[in-house]
Write a protein that holds these residues in place. Structure first.
Motif, PDB file in Angstrom:
ATOM      1  N   VAL A   1       0.834  -1.199   0.000  1.00  0.00           N
ATOM      2  CA  VAL A   1       0.000   0.000   0.000  1.00  0.00           C
ATOM      3  C   VAL A   1       0.872   1.254   0.000  1.00  0.00           C
ATOM      4  O   VAL A   1       0.577   2.241  -0.693  1.00  0.00           O
ATOM      5  CB  VAL A   1      -0.941  -0.001   1.217  1.00  0.00           C
ATOM      6  N   MET A   2       1.969   1.230   0.729  1.00  0.00           N
ATOM      7  CA  MET A   2       2.864   2.381   0.774  1.00  0.00           C
ATOM      8  C   MET A   2       3.495   2.641  -0.586  1.00  0.00           C
ATOM      9  O   MET A   2       3.784   3.794  -0.937  1.00  0.00           O
ATOM     10  CB  MET A   2       3.947   2.160   1.829  1.00  0.00           C
ATOM     11  N   LEU A   3       3.722   1.590  -1.367  1.00  0.00           N
ATOM     12  CA  LEU A   3       4.255   1.788  -2.711  1.00  0.00           C
ATOM     13  C   LEU A   3       3.296   2.626  -3.557  1.00  0.00           C
ATOM     14  O   LEU A   3       3.725   3.474  -4.350  1.00  0.00           O
ATOM     15  CB  LEU A   3       4.501   0.433  -3.388  1.00  0.00           C
ATOM     16  N   LEU A   4       1.996   2.382  -3.384  1.00  0.00           N
ATOM     17  CA  LEU A   4       1.012   3.164  -4.124  1.00  0.00           C
ATOM     18  C   LEU A   4       0.909   4.585  -3.573  1.00  0.00           C
ATOM     19  O   LEU A   4       0.768   5.549  -4.329  1.00  0.00           O
ATOM     20  CB  LEU A   4      -0.353   2.480  -4.043  1.00  0.00           C
ATOM     21  N   VAL A   5       0.983   4.728  -2.256  1.00  0.00           N
ATOM     22  CA  VAL A   5       0.855   6.054  -1.644  1.00  0.00           C
ATOM     23  C   VAL A   5       2.003   6.956  -2.081  1.00  0.00           C
ATOM     24  O   VAL A   5       1.805   8.149  -2.371  1.00  0.00           O
ATOM     25  CB  VAL A   5       0.805   5.929  -0.110  1.00  0.00           C
ATOM     26  N   VAL A   6       3.209   6.395  -2.157  1.00  0.00           N
ATOM     27  CA  VAL A   6       4.374   7.201  -2.539  1.00  0.00           C
ATOM     28  C   VAL A   6       4.201   7.775  -3.934  1.00  0.00           C
ATOM     29  O   VAL A   6       4.584   8.917  -4.219  1.00  0.00           O
ATOM     30  CB  VAL A   6       5.654   6.344  -2.457  1.00  0.00           C
ATOM     31  N   GLN A   7       3.603   6.996  -4.837  1.00  0.00           N
ATOM     32  CA  GLN A   7       3.425   7.467  -6.208  1.00  0.00           C
ATOM     33  C   GLN A   7       2.362   8.554  -6.317  1.00  0.00           C
ATOM     34  O   GLN A   7       2.305   9.255  -7.330  1.00  0.00           O
ATOM     35  CB  GLN A   7       3.040   6.287  -7.113  1.00  0.00           C
ATOM     36  N   MET A   8       1.514   8.694  -5.308  1.00  0.00           N
ATOM     37  CA  MET A   8       0.471   9.714  -5.341  1.00  0.00           C
ATOM     38  C   MET A   8       0.962  11.078  -4.862  1.00  0.00           C
ATOM     39  O   MET A   8       0.291  12.083  -5.078  1.00  0.00           O
ATOM     40  CB  MET A   8      -0.717   9.265  -4.467  1.00  0.00           C
ATOM     41  N   ILE A   9       2.112  11.133  -4.201  1.00  0.00           N
ATOM     42  CA  ILE A   9       2.614  12.392  -3.657  1.00  0.00           C
ATOM     43  C   ILE A   9       3.206  13.232  -4.775  1.00  0.00           C
ATOM     44  O   ILE A   9       4.028  12.748  -5.559  1.00  0.00           O
ATOM     45  CB  ILE A   9       3.686  12.128  -2.581  1.00  0.00           C
ATOM     46  N   PRO A  10       2.821  14.498  -4.920  1.00  0.00           N
ATOM     47  CA  PRO A  10       3.426  15.368  -5.945  1.00  0.00           C
ATOM     48  C   PRO A  10       4.927  15.527  -5.710  1.00  0.00           C
ATOM     49  O   PRO A  10       5.377  15.716  -4.576  1.00  0.00           O
ATOM     50  CB  PRO A  10       2.681  16.701  -5.775  1.00  0.00           C
ATOM     51  N   LEU A  11       5.690  15.450  -6.791  1.00  0.00           N
ATOM     52  CA  LEU A  11       7.138  15.530  -6.660  1.00  0.00           C
ATOM     53  C   LEU A  11       7.587  16.877  -6.102  1.00  0.00           C
ATOM     54  O   LEU A  11       8.570  16.968  -5.363  1.00  0.00           O
ATOM     55  CB  LEU A  11       7.790  15.289  -8.025  1.00  0.00           C
ATOM     56  N   GLU A  12       6.855  17.939  -6.442  1.00  0.00           N
ATOM     57  CA  GLU A  12       7.237  19.263  -5.973  1.00  0.00           C
ATOM     58  C   GLU A  12       7.183  19.368  -4.450  1.00  0.00           C
ATOM     59  O   GLU A  12       7.912  20.171  -3.857  1.00  0.00           O
ATOM     60  CB  GLU A  12       6.327  20.329  -6.593  1.00  0.00           C
ATOM     61  N   ALA A  13       6.319  18.565  -3.828  1.00  0.00           N
ATOM     62  CA  ALA A  13       6.206  18.618  -2.369  1.00  0.00           C
ATOM     63  C   ALA A  13       7.404  17.989  -1.673  1.00  0.00           C
ATOM     64  O   ALA A  13       7.575  18.168  -0.456  1.00  0.00           O
ATOM     65  CB  ALA A  13       4.922  17.915  -1.920  1.00  0.00           C
ATOM     66  N   LEU A  14       8.228  17.273  -2.396  1.00  0.00           N
ATOM     67  CA  LEU A  14       9.362  16.575  -1.806  1.00  0.00           C
ATOM     68  C   LEU A  14      10.691  17.280  -2.025  1.00  0.00           C
ATOM     69  O   LEU A  14      11.731  16.784  -1.595  1.00  0.00           O
ATOM     70  CB  LEU A  14       9.453  15.150  -2.392  1.00  0.00           C
ATOM     71  N   VAL A  15      10.673  18.419  -2.702  1.00  0.00           N
ATOM     72  CA  VAL A  15      11.933  19.085  -3.040  1.00  0.00           C
ATOM     73  C   VAL A  15      12.693  19.486  -1.778  1.00  0.00           C
ATOM     74  O   VAL A  15      13.891  19.184  -1.631  1.00  0.00           O
ATOM     75  CB  VAL A  15      11.668  20.319  -3.926  1.00  0.00           C
ATOM     76  N   ILE A  16      12.021  20.172  -0.842  1.00  0.00           N
ATOM     77  CA  ILE A  16      12.709  20.682   0.350  1.00  0.00           C
ATOM     78  C   ILE A  16      13.197  19.543   1.254  1.00  0.00           C
ATOM     79  O   ILE A  16      14.376  19.525   1.647  1.00  0.00           O
ATOM     80  CB  ILE A  16      11.800  21.657   1.114  1.00  0.00           C
ATOM     81  N   PRO A  17      12.356  18.569   1.627  1.00  0.00           N
ATOM     82  CA  PRO A  17      12.877  17.487   2.487  1.00  0.00           C
ATOM     83  C   PRO A  17      13.988  16.677   1.825  1.00  0.00           C
ATOM     84  O   PRO A  17      14.947  16.290   2.490  1.00  0.00           O
ATOM     85  CB  PRO A  17      11.637  16.621   2.763  1.00  0.00           C
ATOM     86  N   LEU A  18      13.878  16.436   0.534  1.00  0.00           N
ATOM     87  CA  LEU A  18      14.941  15.705  -0.150  1.00  0.00           C
ATOM     88  C   LEU A  18      16.219  16.531  -0.222  1.00  0.00           C
ATOM     89  O   LEU A  18      17.331  15.990  -0.117  1.00  0.00           O
ATOM     90  CB  LEU A  18      14.490  15.309  -1.555  1.00  0.00           C
TER      91      LEU A  18
END
Length: 280
Positions: free
Chosen positions: A112-129
């Motif tokens: 289920v987490m594999l599917l959830v990760v794909q739903m997150i917009p990439l732009e929302a991960l720029v700062i934490p990454l």
């Protein structure tokens, strides 16, 4: 009669969709062959009257920025894309085999987490990454970019390869073990050839992700000689004017590796997508 009309309507609709999809590519290639006079002409010309390779020569021979050529950006993109494809294919196959063959706690939650990760917009991960990459000491390093792309391509690859591994009968591996094959030999000679179409299909997704991505390459790389091709494209856009001929020529060169890679693995990709959709 109704069946014939319906078939004609479907074929006509398909042709219109194909033309709509191909037209931007045609215009890109056509513009890259036009001299500047035709590009900025008030009357658009679909086909160049006086084709020229000047823009390709400017892109390939000249420096995109002082001291850095288009070839340097191409090598950076190729290195990142190839490393992403190889690592994602290897890790995804091992993870998919574990998920499909073994039963363990939180297995369903992992899927289920594999599917959830794909739903997150990439732009929302720029700062934490960005913060994570900087703490790991991989900022402004191509391996750091490979690590980021690997994180994006792995969930899709694992989920897709799981169906291929599950479609392989476990009796084949048991028969190989009875014949004296080790676990590594069973994996290499029995399982890997059967899931090869799935690896090809997932490798295309990983390759396109790493080859065309711009936001993370621009954020995590600060040295100009380590930029990838999508970032290099931005240097053709000036404050006062834009070198559209060079932009279209560079875009065409950027598209060619993806098209060549797709043509080479097209048959395996189609069979892989169909096989993965049937069972799993």
């Amino acid at each position: 009669m109704k069946r014939g009309v319906g078939k004609f309507a479907v074929n006509a609709a398909g042709l219109l969709v194909a033309l709509f999809a191909v037209f931007p590519v045609f215009w890109m290639v056509s513009t890259s062959l036009k001299p500047n006079e035709e590009i900025f002409s008030a009357t658009p010309q679909p086909v160049p009257r006086e084709p020229t390779l000047r823009h390709y020569r400017d892109v390939l021979i000249g420096d995109v920025i002082p001291g850095v050529s288009f070839t340097d950006f191409f090598l950076n993109s190729a290195l990142v894309a190839v490393a992403t494809v190889l690592l994602s294919g290897l890790l995804a196959l091992l993870a998919a085999t574990a998920v499909a063959r073994f039963r363990f706690r939180l297995r369903t939650s992992f899927l289920v987490m594999l599917l959830v990760v794909q739903m997150i917009p990439l732009e929302a991960l720029v700062i934490p990454l960005f913060l994570m990459i900087r703490r790991l000491g991989l900022y402004n390093q191509l391996p750091g970019l490979v690590l980021v792309y690997l994180g994006f391509s792995l969930p899709f690859a694992v989920w897709m390869l799981r169906g291929f591994v599950a479609a392989v009968p476990g009796e084949l591996e048991e028969a190989a073990a009875i014949d004296g094959a080790s676990r590594w030999q069973t994996f290499w000679r029995v399982l890997l050839p059967l899931v090869a179409p799935g690896l090809v299909a997932t490798s295309i997704f990983s390759f396109i992700t790493a080859w065309n991505e711009l936001i993370f390459a621009l954020t995590f790389i600060s040295t100009e000689d380590r930029y990838t091709l999508p970032v290099a494209m931005t240097f053709f856009f000036g404050r006062d004017d834009t070198a559209w001929g060079s932009v279209m020529a560079a875009s065409t060169l950027l598209t060619l590796p993806v098209m060549i890679f797709f043509v080479l693995v097209q048959r395996r990709m189609v069979s892989g997508l169909v096989a993965g959709a049937v069972k799993g």
